[in-house]
Design an enzyme around this catalytic site. Sequence first.
Site: not given
Length: 142
Positions: A44-45
Amino acid sequence: VQREIAARLPSTGPAREALARGGAIVIVRTAADAAALADRLTPEHLVCDDAATAAAVRAGTAFVGAWSAQAAGDYATGSNHVLPTSGAARFRGGLSAADCVRVTSRQRLTGSGLRRLAPAIIALAEAEGLMAHAESIRERCR
């Protein structure tokens, strides 16, 4: 790394549970190995040192360079915080305004246009085993 994480881990909030349920310390030989692993995980990050690494890894959002803190993207610099989780960055970016726009295509053919396309359409329909599709073209072209 494990000692440093333990020393910095907040006493409240979700970090402790998240690390216990899904955290890991992974050691790789090279930066290229790290990028390849991150790309397989499609996080996600992603926080990375340089633009080349960011370009080599699929992620919901990438933070590039020492000043690009993830928290900045969460609260100030990102267009939103609706990002793909659980490896979904393999095929999907973050939510954007485009996700709220309904797109409809409209197609109009002339008789001569359909007749020119008919051989390709019929061949593809038959190759897929969709004989009624092929017949719908033949019928229109009679």
